[in-house]
Design a protein around this motif. Structure first.
Motif, PDB file in Angstrom:
ATOM      1  N   ASN A  85       0.816  -1.227   0.000  1.00 54.65           N
ATOM      2  CA  ASN A  85       0.000   0.000   0.000  1.00 54.65           C
ATOM      3  C   ASN A  85       0.842   1.266   0.000  1.00 54.65           C
ATOM      4  N   THR A  86       2.138   1.164  -0.346  1.00 57.65           N
ATOM      5  CA  THR A  86       3.002   2.355  -0.315  1.00 57.65           C
ATOM      6  C   THR A  86       3.849   2.468  -1.583  1.00 57.65           C
ATOM      7  N   ARG A  87       3.347   1.997  -2.703  1.00 58.38           N
ATOM      8  CA  ARG A  87       4.138   2.027  -3.936  1.00 58.38           C
ATOM      9  C   ARG A  87       4.115   3.426  -4.572  1.00 58.38           C
ATOM     10  N   THR A  88       5.230   3.742  -5.244  1.00 60.64           N
ATOM     11  CA  THR A  88       5.335   4.989  -6.002  1.00 60.64           C
ATOM     12  C   THR A  88       5.816   4.683  -7.412  1.00 60.64           C
ATOM     13  N   LEU A  89       5.280   5.402  -8.403  1.00 66.43           N
ATOM     14  CA  LEU A  89       5.670   5.249  -9.803  1.00 66.43           C
ATOM     15  C   LEU A  89       6.423   6.498 -10.245  1.00 66.43           C
ATOM     16  N   LEU A  90       7.614   6.299 -10.843  1.00 66.43           N
ATOM     17  CA  LEU A  90       8.448   7.398 -11.312  1.00 66.43           C
ATOM     18  C   LEU A  90       8.515   7.398 -12.835  1.00 66.43           C
ATOM     19  N   GLY A  91       8.349   8.571 -13.452  1.00 72.29           N
ATOM     20  CA  GLY A  91       8.462   8.658 -14.902  1.00 72.29           C
ATOM     21  C   GLY A  91       8.888  10.038 -15.352  1.00 72.29           C
ATOM     22  N   HIS A  92       9.657  10.101 -16.454  1.00 73.96           N
ATOM     23  CA  HIS A  92      10.137  11.366 -17.012  1.00 73.96           C
ATOM     24  C   HIS A  92       9.796  11.441 -18.498  1.00 73.96           C
ATOM     25  N   SER A  93       9.372  12.612 -18.968  1.00 73.97           N
ATOM     26  CA  SER A  93       9.042  12.852 -20.360  1.00 73.97           C
ATOM     27  C   SER A  93       7.888  11.947 -20.789  1.00 73.97           C
ATOM     28  N   PHE A  94       8.075  11.071 -21.771  1.00 75.39           N
ATOM     29  CA  PHE A  94       7.011  10.116 -22.096  1.00 75.39           C
ATOM     30  C   PHE A  94       6.690   9.259 -20.875  1.00 75.39           C
ATOM     31  N   GLY A  95       7.718   8.941 -20.078  1.00 75.47           N
ATOM     32  CA  GLY A  95       7.486   8.211 -18.830  1.00 75.47           C
ATOM     33  C   GLY A  95       6.685   9.025 -17.843  1.00 75.47           C
ATOM     34  N   GLY A  96       6.881  10.357 -17.844  1.00 75.92           N
ATOM     35  CA  GLY A  96       6.070  11.227 -17.002  1.00 75.92           C
ATOM     36  C   GLY A  96       4.622  11.244 -17.450  1.00 75.92           C
ATOM     37  N   TYR A  97       4.419  11.197 -18.760  1.00 76.50           N
ATOM     38  CA  TYR A  97       3.070  11.066 -19.311  1.00 76.50           C
ATOM     39  C   TYR A  97       2.446   9.761 -18.816  1.00 76.50           C
ATOM     40  N   PHE A  98       3.236   8.664 -18.895  1.00 79.48           N
ATOM     41  CA  PHE A  98       2.695   7.378 -18.470  1.00 79.48           C
ATOM     42  C   PHE A  98       2.351   7.376 -16.981  1.00 79.48           C
ATOM     43  N   SER A  99       3.134   8.069 -16.176  1.00 83.67           N
ATOM     44  CA  SER A  99       2.848   8.107 -14.746  1.00 83.67           C
ATOM     45  C   SER A  99       1.458   8.685 -14.486  1.00 83.67           C
ATOM     46  N   LEU A 100       1.129   9.796 -15.156  1.00 81.26           N
ATOM     47  CA  LEU A 100      -0.203  10.386 -14.990  1.00 81.26           C
ATOM     48  C   LEU A 100      -1.280   9.524 -15.641  1.00 81.26           C
ATOM     49  N   PHE A 101      -0.945   8.901 -16.770  1.00 83.32           N
ATOM     50  CA  PHE A 101      -1.900   8.006 -17.406  1.00 83.32           C
ATOM     51  C   PHE A 101      -2.212   6.818 -16.496  1.00 83.32           C
ATOM     52  N   ALA A 102      -1.183   6.296 -15.822  1.00 90.48           N
ATOM     53  CA  ALA A 102      -1.393   5.186 -14.888  1.00 90.48           C
ATOM     54  C   ALA A 102      -2.309   5.606 -13.741  1.00 90.48           C
ATOM     55  N   PHE A 103      -2.154   6.837 -13.284  1.00 92.17           N
ATOM     56  CA  PHE A 103      -3.049   7.360 -12.253  1.00 92.17           C
ATOM     57  C   PHE A 103      -4.489   7.385 -12.764  1.00 92.17           C
ATOM     58  N   GLN A 104      -4.661   7.843 -13.996  1.00 97.98           N
ATOM     59  CA  GLN A 104      -5.997   7.892 -14.598  1.00 97.98           C
ATOM     60  C   GLN A 104      -6.585   6.486 -14.737  1.00 97.98           C
ATOM     61  N   GLN A 105      -5.767   5.535 -15.173  1.00 97.14           N
ATOM     62  CA  GLN A 105      -6.225   4.154 -15.316  1.00 97.14           C
ATOM     63  C   GLN A 105      -6.543   3.534 -13.960  1.00 97.14           C
ATOM     64  N   GLN A 106      -5.745   3.859 -12.974  1.00 98.22           N
ATOM     65  CA  GLN A 106      -5.987   3.337 -11.633  1.00 98.22           C
ATOM     66  C   GLN A 106      -7.348   3.793 -11.113  1.00 98.22           C
ATOM     67  N   MET A 107      -7.675   5.047 -11.353  1.00104.10           N
ATOM     68  CA  MET A 107      -8.994   5.547 -10.933  1.00104.10           C
ATOM     69  C   MET A 107     -10.109   4.873 -11.718  1.00104.10           C
ATOM     70  N   SER A 108      -9.920   4.746 -13.023  1.00109.17           N
ATOM     71  CA  SER A 108     -10.955   4.139 -13.861  1.00109.17           C
ATOM     72  C   SER A 108     -11.234   2.702 -13.440  1.00109.17           C
ATOM     73  N   GLY A 109     -10.183   1.983 -13.064  1.00108.41           N
ATOM     74  CA  GLY A 109     -10.334   0.599 -12.660  1.00108.41           C
ATOM     75  C   GLY A 109     -10.585   0.412 -11.189  1.00108.41           C
ATOM     76  N   LYS A 110     -10.710   1.526 -10.445  1.00106.51           N
ATOM     77  CA  LYS A 110     -10.933   1.493  -9.000  1.00106.51           C
ATOM     78  C   LYS A 110      -9.899   0.606  -8.315  1.00106.51           C
ATOM     79  N   ARG A 111      -8.631   0.811  -8.735  1.00108.21           N
ATOM     80  CA  ARG A 111      -7.522   0.056  -8.161  1.00108.21           C
ATOM     81  C   ARG A 111      -6.769   0.949  -7.177  1.00108.21           C
ATOM     82  N   ASN A 112      -5.820   0.337  -6.489  1.00106.98           N
ATOM     83  CA  ASN A 112      -5.039   1.086  -5.511  1.00106.98           C
ATOM     84  C   ASN A 112      -3.587   0.619  -5.544  1.00106.98           C
TER      85      ASN A 112
END
Length: 291
Positions: free
Chosen positions: A161-188
């Motif tokens: 319950n304490t994971r962090t995702l790091l991303g830069h540039s396209f990876g930074g885009y993916f980090s925010l996209f993963a946040f969006q997907q996590q909300m859509s899938g009601k995941r944590n």
């Protein structure tokens, strides 16, 4: 438009070198030290093999009952060799708690450019992007959440319950996209997202649907987002301004349980922002509560 593509192409030409995950196809590789583990992991969703590098905390073997937060790093071929020793040094100095650092990379530097474009972005590129990207972000997200994280949790003593995702540039885009997907899938799966110099211009500002989605979604637990960009990044309308606009939209009283940190680094260009953002982001995510 061509300028924004040139930024990405030039910086991505510099990036990445080695690493590997694991399902039934896991193949162990040599260990460069007692705290470093390397293996490959085949993804059924992406239909490709990834190279995963894991760095364990300094006293991992000496404290067999202790569990640790997991930090997942994209672009690991480039960033892992720099970030891993810093994480250990910060652990020694008490600046960060002991962490399990997991780097997700590719087989070679030569393959990196096309594969990260394949994996980090969603949806498919449109003509105004002036680049070819198939929009594989959802498949890559499925690999991370359905294949890699369970493998890490089963092989190492993790705090789930304490994971962090790091991303830069396209990876930074993916980090925010993963946040969006996590909300859509009601995941944590992740409690923290570091998005350094994200390519928010992609697909006609696709990710700007995130703030509205957050307004409509009740987060169960607090989620931290660290958003950054460099003041020397150009052109500003494709780099600095989108990050500032995203920060303004996320900093909204109607968005609950979102802990947002935003910074524009003075005197830093695009390639300077990644490493320092990862360090500062981890400090924010794992800061000790004030006494």
């Amino acid at each position: 438009m061509k300028l924004k593509s040139a930024i990405i192409i030039n910086l991505l030409s510099l990036l990445l070198v080695i690493s590997g995950c694991g399902d039934s196809h896991t193949t162990p590789k040599k260990e460069s030290s007692s705290s470093i583990k390397e293996f490959t992991c085949y993804s059924n969703s992406v239909k490709d093999t990834f190279y995963i590098t894991v760095q364990l905390p300094l006293n991992y073997e000496k404290e067999p009952k202790k569990r640790y937060p997991v930090v997942l790093l994209t672009d690991a071929n480039f960033y892992f060799p720099m970030l891993a020793p810093i994480v250990h040094q910060y652990e020694k100095g008490g600046l960060l708690p002991p962490l399990i650092l997991v780097g997700v990379g590719y087989k070679s530097f030569e393959l990196m450019n096309s594969l990260r474009v394949r994996d980090y972005l969603y949806p498919q590129a449109i003509p105004s992007d002036e680049m070819k990207a198939p929009g594989g972000g959802q498949r890559y997200y499925q690999f991370i959440t359905n294949d890699l994280l369970p493998k890490i949790d089963s092989n190492y003593r993790t705090e789930m319950n304490t994971r962090t995702l790091l991303g830069h540039s396209f990876g930074g885009y993916f980090s925010l996209f993963a946040f969006q997907q996590q909300m859509s899938g009601k995941r944590n799966d992740f409690k923290g997202f570091v998005s350094a110099s994200p390519s928010l211009w992609y697909n006609n500002n696709y990710l700007f649907k995130l703030p509205d989605q957050l307004k409509r979604t009740l987060l169960k637990d607090t989620v931290s987002v660290f958003l950054s960009v460099g003041s020397f990044e150009t052109p500003k309308e494709w780099t600095i301004q989108p990050v500032e606009n995203m920060a303004k939209q996320l900093d909204n009283k109607h968005i609950s349980k979102l802990k947002l940190s935003t910074i524009v680094y003075n005197d830093l260009d695009h390639m300077d922002v990644g490493l320092i953002s990862f360090i500062r982001g981890m400090e924010k995510m794992y800061a000790k509560p004030a006494q």
